[in-house]
Design a protein around this motif. Structure first.
Motif, short mmCIF file in Angstrom:
data_model
loop_
_atom_site.label_atom_id
_atom_site.label_comp_id
_atom_site.label_asym_id
_atom_site.label_seq_id
_atom_site.Cartn_x
_atom_site.Cartn_y
_atom_site.Cartn_z
N LEU A 146 0.81 -1.22 0.00
CA LEU A 146 0.00 0.00 0.00
C LEU A 146 0.85 1.27 0.00
CD1 LEU A 146 -2.84 -1.08 2.47
CD2 LEU A 146 -2.91 -1.01 -0.02
N SER A 147 2.12 1.17 0.36
CA SER A 147 3.00 2.35 0.32
C SER A 147 3.56 2.59 -1.07
CB SER A 147 4.15 2.18 1.32
OG SER A 147 4.98 1.08 0.96
N ASN A 148 3.33 1.66 -1.98
CA ASN A 148 3.78 1.79 -3.37
C ASN A 148 2.71 2.52 -4.17
OD1 ASN A 148 4.58 1.43 -6.05
ND2 ASN A 148 5.28 -0.67 -5.72
N TRP A 149 2.96 3.76 -4.56
CA TRP A 149 1.92 4.56 -5.21
C TRP A 149 1.50 3.97 -6.55
CZ3 TRP A 149 2.19 6.82 -10.02
CH2 TRP A 149 3.44 6.91 -10.62
N VAL A 150 2.40 3.25 -7.23
CA VAL A 150 2.04 2.63 -8.51
C VAL A 150 0.96 1.57 -8.30
CG1 VAL A 150 2.88 1.32 -10.50
CG2 VAL A 150 4.34 3.07 -9.46
N TRP B 252 -1.54 1.72 -6.40
CA TRP B 252 -2.86 2.36 -6.37
C TRP B 252 -3.38 2.62 -7.79
CZ3 TRP B 252 -5.72 2.62 -2.10
CH2 TRP B 252 -5.07 2.44 -0.88
N ILE B 253 -2.47 2.90 -8.72
CA ILE B 253 -2.88 3.04 -10.12
C ILE B 253 -3.33 1.70 -10.67
CG2 ILE B 253 -2.15 3.74 -12.43
CD1 ILE B 253 -2.27 6.02 -10.41
N PHE C 170 0.40 6.60 -16.36
CA PHE C 170 1.18 6.46 -15.14
C PHE C 170 2.08 5.23 -15.08
CE2 PHE C 170 -2.37 9.17 -13.68
CZ PHE C 170 -1.64 10.21 -13.13
#
Length: 413
Positions: free
Chosen positions: A219-223, A225-226, A404
């Motif tokens: 969940l700390s990996n912003w990718v 979330w994409i 993204f």
């Protein structure tokens, strides 16, 4: 030489798990086809609300358990998770044939939700490990055809129920799964590197953090979330076609449900089968020349679903509706075959099952929500408008995916 050292064994894994995928969707799907036969013995099922609750409890339990199922799969031997989950849900299917009350069916469906949730994250991460790079999308695509076949075979539960009884249908389908689980315990093997990785991770976890640490990493990996967004959004039309396409065919074509059901089911099953095979084949070759090849293949698939959804919504002739259904199935299949391979480009092998478990939960909850919303639109005679509207939402996911996602490797370790 051990069988796991043979060059062809990764494809043996695909074949073994293909049957499990078929049983997974067959056992969950057959209940919906046998409602009429069961009403005589389980009187509560004469109320649509009670039957809806029976179907919903599976989805809610399945969705809630999925992230934790993925977390467990990253820590332990996935072979035994697959074998164990198959054995349990098959035993539940067998037990449903002995049910005499609605409450018994309700609790058994909840247990089935738990056991089936353990399968997909384990199976897909296992396939991804056995097929690194050159055949990953094709292997997962072939596995997905087992799911589509399971949906179709589940429909024959009604045939067995009509000829014999609904109890017999549950008995036989459950027994087949139990016997196959015993065979799978002998034939299926874990990728050796996973056991080494899991043991190392377990040692590190005991020193530094809890078992929930995988959630934090993912969940700390912003990718991620994409990826989660472009996975969840297409799940809306994916579940819409599963639950409402027969009704849409009946309404827009003015034909009875006995005709609309088979036409819609066969249309989606055949085209999705083509889509996952083609999408897997294309992706595995494109990624050799361009690391965004998997993303481009998935994007082409999503692009095909947009006009398909619009045409499904506004079409009123058989060629238009069936053509749109075929186009949607091909596109969705191409998308479906590449979700885990794309995830492998951004998420470490240590957290892939955890990540896919979160994605699975989000997709199921999205499906539950869209099913309810489209039910209201159907009551207002606006089901076609709802399908067309979903096309616009998918376009947003397509743009996010292309803009993204910029992979640096095809296999994040």
């Amino acid at each position: 030489m051990k069988i796991i050292e043979k060059k062809y064994y990764p494809w043996v894994v695909v074949a073994l798990l293909w049957v499990v995928a078929l049983l997974n969707y067959m056992d969950r799907q057959m209940l919906s086809t046998m409602q009429t036969s069961m009403k005589a013995d389980i009187h509560e099922l004469n109320q649509a609300e009670a039957f809806g609750a029976l179907m919903a409890v599976f989805l809610w339990v399945y969705g809630l358990v999925s992230p934790f199922a993925g977390m467990v799969a990253d820590k332990v031997n996935r072979k035994w998770l697959v074998v164990g989950s198959l054995f349990v849900w098959s035993a539940v299917t067998l037990a449903m044939g002995y049910a005499t009350s609605f409450n018994q069916l309700y609790y058994l469906r909840g247990i089935m939700g738990i056991s089936e949730a353990l399968y997909i994250p384990s199976a897909l991460s296992l396939l991804a490990d056995w097929h690194e790079g050159k055949s990953r999308s094709l292997a997962i695509g072939i596995h997905m055809t087992g799911i589509y076949m399971g949906q179709a075979v589940g429909g024959f539960g009604a045939v067995v129920a009509a000829i014999l009884s609904w109890k017999t249908a549950f008995h036989w389908f459950g027994l087949v799964g139990i016997l196959y689980a015993l065979a799978l315990a002998i034939l299926l093997h874990e990728k050796p590197s996973h056991d080494t990785r899991a043991n190392y991770t377990a040692q590190e976890t005991s020193k530094r953090s809890s078992l929930l640490s995988g959630f934090g990493v993912v969940l700390s990996n912003w990718v991620f979330w994409i990826i989660l967004f472009f996975f969840a959004v297409p799940s809306l039309p994916g579940w819409a076609t599963k639950n409402w396409l027969p009704t849409l065919f009946a309404q827009n074509l003015g034909i009875p449900m006995e005709e609309a059901g088979p036409i819609s089911t066969i249309t989606i099953a055949i085209s999705s089968f083509v889509g996952v095979i083609w999408g897997g084949f294309l992706s595995d070759r494109w990624v050799k020349r361009n690391l965004k090849g998997r993303i481009y293949t998935s994007a082409i698939g999503l692009g095909l679903t947009i006009p398909a959804l619009i045409l499904l919504g506004i079409g009123h002739s058989l060629p238009a509706i069936v053509g749109a259904g075929l186009l949607f199935g091909v596109g969705y299949g191409m998308f479906d075959a590449n979700n885990m391979p794309i995830l492998c480009q951004f998420i470490s092998a240590k957290q892939r099952a955890t990540a896919y478990g979160i994605m699975n939960m989000t997709g199921v909850f999205a499906g539950a929500a869209v099913t309810q919303v489209l039910g209201k639109w159907t009551d207002g005679n606006q089901l076609g408008t709802g399908f067309a509207f979903l096309g616009g939402i998918v376009a947003l996911a397509l743009l996010a995916q292309l803009w993204f996602l910029k992979p640096q490797t095809d296999n994040m370790d």
